[in-house]
Design a protein around this motif. Structure first.
Motif, mmCIF file in Angstrom:
data_model
loop_
_atom_site.group_PDB
_atom_site.id
_atom_site.type_symbol
_atom_site.label_atom_id
_atom_site.label_comp_id
_atom_site.label_asym_id
_atom_site.label_seq_id
_atom_site.Cartn_x
_atom_site.Cartn_y
_atom_site.Cartn_z
ATOM 1 N N PHE A 235 41.457 42.394 48.861
ATOM 2 C CA PHE A 235 41.691 43.603 48.266
ATOM 3 C C PHE A 235 42.974 43.574 47.101
ATOM 4 O O PHE A 235 42.683 44.086 46.178
ATOM 5 C CB PHE A 235 42.644 44.740 49.358
ATOM 6 C CG PHE A 235 41.418 44.967 50.507
ATOM 7 C CD1 PHE A 235 40.250 45.120 50.229
ATOM 8 C CD2 PHE A 235 41.963 45.260 51.799
ATOM 9 C CE1 PHE A 235 39.339 45.519 51.170
ATOM 10 C CE2 PHE A 235 40.838 45.488 52.848
ATOM 11 C CZ PHE A 235 39.872 45.507 52.191
ATOM 12 N N TYR A 236 43.754 42.618 47.336
ATOM 13 C CA TYR A 236 44.966 42.585 46.299
ATOM 14 C C TYR A 236 44.132 41.846 45.019
ATOM 15 O O TYR A 236 44.705 42.225 44.039
ATOM 16 C CB TYR A 236 45.717 41.434 46.614
ATOM 17 C CG TYR A 236 47.081 41.213 46.033
ATOM 18 C CD1 TYR A 236 48.231 42.082 45.771
ATOM 19 C CD2 TYR A 236 47.181 40.124 45.035
ATOM 20 C CE1 TYR A 236 49.184 42.039 44.885
ATOM 21 C CE2 TYR A 236 48.212 39.828 44.274
ATOM 22 C CZ TYR A 236 49.268 41.042 44.069
ATOM 23 O OH TYR A 236 50.392 40.688 43.307
ATOM 24 N N LYS A 237 43.346 41.019 45.121
ATOM 25 C CA LYS A 237 42.555 40.595 43.892
ATOM 26 C C LYS A 237 41.640 41.603 43.328
ATOM 27 O O LYS A 237 41.822 41.857 42.155
ATOM 28 C CB LYS A 237 41.695 39.260 44.396
ATOM 29 C CG LYS A 237 42.368 38.145 44.487
ATOM 30 C CD LYS A 237 41.473 36.965 44.953
ATOM 31 C CE LYS A 237 42.248 35.554 45.269
ATOM 32 N NZ LYS A 237 41.279 34.351 45.494
ATOM 33 N N GLU A 238 40.999 42.393 44.161
ATOM 34 C CA GLU A 238 40.323 43.569 43.638
ATOM 35 C C GLU A 238 41.189 44.380 42.961
ATOM 36 O O GLU A 238 40.849 45.098 41.942
ATOM 37 C CB GLU A 238 39.446 44.285 44.730
ATOM 38 C CG GLU A 238 38.348 43.493 45.399
ATOM 39 C CD GLU A 238 37.725 44.214 46.396
ATOM 40 O OE1 GLU A 238 38.202 45.169 46.689
ATOM 41 O OE2 GLU A 238 36.617 43.492 47.006
ATOM 42 N N LEU A 239 42.389 44.545 43.395
ATOM 43 C CA LEU A 239 43.183 45.449 42.834
ATOM 44 C C LEU A 239 44.005 45.073 41.431
ATOM 45 O O LEU A 239 43.958 45.969 40.497
ATOM 46 C CB LEU A 239 44.508 45.939 43.866
ATOM 47 C CG LEU A 239 45.549 46.992 43.296
ATOM 48 C CD1 LEU A 239 44.813 48.231 43.212
ATOM 49 C CD2 LEU A 239 46.787 46.842 44.336
ATOM 50 N N GLU A 240 43.866 43.845 41.441
ATOM 51 C CA GLU A 240 44.490 43.272 40.059
ATOM 52 C C GLU A 240 43.453 43.133 39.341
ATOM 53 O O GLU A 240 43.512 43.479 38.264
ATOM 54 C CB GLU A 240 44.966 41.352 40.366
ATOM 55 C CG GLU A 240 46.485 41.559 40.921
ATOM 56 C CD GLU A 240 46.758 40.041 41.274
ATOM 57 O OE1 GLU A 240 45.807 39.210 41.180
ATOM 58 O OE2 GLU A 240 47.872 39.885 41.273
ATOM 59 N N ASP A 241 42.181 42.864 39.709
ATOM 60 C CA ASP A 241 41.201 42.917 38.646
ATOM 61 C C ASP A 241 40.767 44.443 38.407
ATOM 62 O O ASP A 241 40.575 44.641 36.977
ATOM 63 C CB ASP A 241 39.804 42.418 39.420
ATOM 64 C CG ASP A 241 39.897 40.862 39.598
ATOM 65 O OD1 ASP A 241 40.784 40.279 39.070
ATOM 66 O OD2 ASP A 241 39.003 40.603 40.478
ATOM 67 N N SER A 242 41.170 45.492 39.322
ATOM 68 C CA SER A 242 40.853 46.912 38.908
ATOM 69 C C SER A 242 42.146 47.110 37.768
ATOM 70 O O SER A 242 41.711 47.757 36.589
ATOM 71 C CB SER A 242 41.159 47.560 40.072
ATOM 72 O OG SER A 242 41.055 48.887 39.570
ATOM 73 N N TYR A 243 43.178 46.608 37.977
ATOM 74 C CA TYR A 243 44.331 46.840 37.013
ATOM 75 C C TYR A 243 44.234 46.413 35.910
ATOM 76 O O TYR A 243 44.304 46.940 34.560
ATOM 77 C CB TYR A 243 45.763 46.543 37.581
ATOM 78 C CG TYR A 243 46.417 47.389 38.625
ATOM 79 C CD1 TYR A 243 46.083 48.642 38.709
ATOM 80 C CD2 TYR A 243 47.099 47.065 39.593
ATOM 81 C CE1 TYR A 243 46.565 49.588 39.674
ATOM 82 C CE2 TYR A 243 47.599 47.712 40.487
ATOM 83 C CZ TYR A 243 47.322 49.084 40.652
ATOM 84 O OH TYR A 243 47.877 49.848 41.600
ATOM 85 N N ALA A 244 43.578 45.019 35.661
ATOM 86 C CA ALA A 244 43.085 44.382 34.534
ATOM 87 C C ALA A 244 42.130 45.039 33.763
ATOM 88 O O ALA A 244 42.141 45.103 32.517
ATOM 89 C CB ALA A 244 42.981 42.990 34.873
#
Length: 483
Positions: A235-244
């Motif tokens: 989820f954290y990686k998806e959130l980072e990817d989403s923010y990016a």
């Protein structure tokens, strides 16, 4: 108090109660068996003395009777209340031993067994009231038969000490080893706490708890925590990817909007400057001013249309990001494809537009939204026209395993295979196409969202310099809709 201390205290308390009950049972069993034999012996001896005394008595006979069965460890005495005469057994007379005699009116209430100490020696005494006959006279008396219980008292005292010391030592050992086992059993929980604290204070979600113990409750807990950490990391990686992606989206959108705004602002400034000039100051004729104004207004109109398309595309993608969907219903394929083919022929293009045989799509249906399906097909067709400066663009359909594949093929510039994974990213455009063809890089992203909402997929076959083929696979409706 920590869990391990509470656990240790609980089972130590339970063990203490069980040891106390066991010790009491053992002590009571030994006590009953030890004194039970002595009591039976005293009762038996008292009955023998009573029978013999009840026949007749004189001093010599009674002493002989009492002295005979008493033996070396039994002691007996009889006290006649009317005569106030005490007759002891022979062994009592030898050691000058005398038991306390109860009152005459209390002897009936005090019959039975009692323990007493004389000269520092413990005795178990059995006393009972009897009647003795002398010269045709009957007298009330009390008979006391006793046994020395020093060995029994010592044995029971030692047993009590052994049970108390043993129970206390066992309790201490159980508490010590229990605390050790509790700490060892709870140590994996400490690892869970350390891992959680490490995650709380840091940003590394890739750490996992190492556990090599049995698959018990703690093992399942650690497995669950590791699984939870894995999901959190995802989820954290998806959130980072989403923010990016969001930052990139805002940056690209700002870049795409800045160009038409700059063009519009420049043309407006130019028009404002020309129209505010006095006729005598202008070096341009009215025809030139008119032509320049027309060109500036046309540029403003084109850039406004471009901004409108950009805003519309961004709104579509924003709708996709919020999870909103659209209404679906059975859609006939042949009318849909025929309408798209007809309208596509009016799009600006430099290549040939060819339509395959669509008759085999008659009677075939898919579940979807007609407007969005048309928008998705026009995106692929428009892209094919843009990147095919010369050649041919064709559209046909194939069927495979309850799916329809709408194939759009061109003979244009194609793409490198490394670019294929990124063509559906927002604002992505192949390097060769940047600045050459119009577009902002949102069309394929919107098309991919529409395909996903319809439960379909897209297949891309391309080769640089030889063209590109898109096949949009959509699930067929097994039965035609009811009229």
């Amino acid at each position: 108090m920590s869990i391990k201390l509470r656990l240790t205290a609980w089972y130590s308390g339970i063990l203490a109660v069980m040891l106390l009950a066991l010790s009491a049972a053992i002590y009571g069993f030994v006590y009953i068996n030890t004194y039970g034999d002595l009591k039976e012996r005293l009762i038996k001896q008292a009955q023998q003395v009573d029978l013999k005394v009840g026949i007749d008595y004189n001093d010599g006979t009674l002493k002989q009777i009492l002295g005979g069965p008493a033996g070396q460890s039994l002691f007996a005495q009889m006290y006649i209340y009317d005569l106030e005469k005490l007759i002891p057994s022979q062994n009592m007379a030898e050691i000058n031993l005398e038991f306390k005699v109860p009152a005459k009116d209390a002897v009936s209430k005090q019959q039975g067994f009692l323990q007493a100490t004389y000269g520092g020696n413990p005795f178990l005494i059995y006393q009972k009231s009897i009647e003795v006959v002398s010269t045709n006279e009957t007298h009330s008396a009390v008979l006391q038969v006793a046994v020395y219980t020093g060995e029994q008292v010592t044995l029971l005292a030692r047993l009590k000490n052994i049970l108390l010391v043993g129970s206390f030592a066992t309790l201490i050992a159980a508490f010590t080893f229990g605390l050790f086992l509790a700490r060892k059993s709870m140590s994996p929980i400490g690892k869970v706490i350390e891992a959680a604290n490490g995650i709380q204070t840091g940003t590394d979600l890739s750490s996992r708890i190492v556990y090599d113990g049995p698959p018990d409750e703690i093992g399942r807990l650690i497995e669950t925590v590791n699984s939870m950490l894995g999901r959190m990391e995802g989820f954290y990686k998806e959130l980072e990817d989403s923010y990016a992606t969001q930052r990139r989206f805002v940056s690209d959108a700002s870049h795409e909007l800045r160009t038409p705004l700059t063009t519009i602002r420049g043309n407006i400034d130019l028009l404002q400057k020309i129209w505010e000039m006095e006729p005598e100051q202008s070096r341009m004729s009215e025809a030139e001013i008119r032509q320049l104004s027309i060109e500036s207004v046309k540029d403003i109109a084109d850039e406004s249309k471009r901004m409108s398309r950009l805003v519309a595309d961004m709104l579509s993608l924003a709708r996709a990001d919020t999870g909103r969907t659209f209404d679906k219903e059975p859609v006939a394929l042949e009318p849909l494809m025929t309408e798209v083919a007809r309208r596509a022929s009016f799009l600006p293009r430099q290549s040939e537009w060819s339509i395959g045989d669509l008759s085999h799509m008659n009677g075939k249906y898919i579940v979807g939204n007609k407007d969005y399906l048309q928008q998705m097909l026009f995106i692929f067709i428009d892209n094919a026209f843009k990147y095919t400066p010369s050649g041919e663009v064709t559209m046909d359909a194939v069927f495979y395993q309850n799916q329809v594949g709408i194939r759009i093929k061109d003979t244009g510039i194609g793409m490198d295979k490394d670019e294929v994974p990124h063509i559906f990213d927002r604002f992505y455009r192949a390097d060769e196409s940047r600045g050459i063809t119009e577009g902002i890089g949102l069309g394929l992203s919107i098309a991919k969202w529409i395909i996903d909402e319809h439960g379909g997929s897209v297949e891309v076959v391309t080769r640089q310099g030889e063209g590109t083929t898109f096949i949009i696979w959509l699930p067929l409706l097994f039965a035609p809709p009811l009229e």
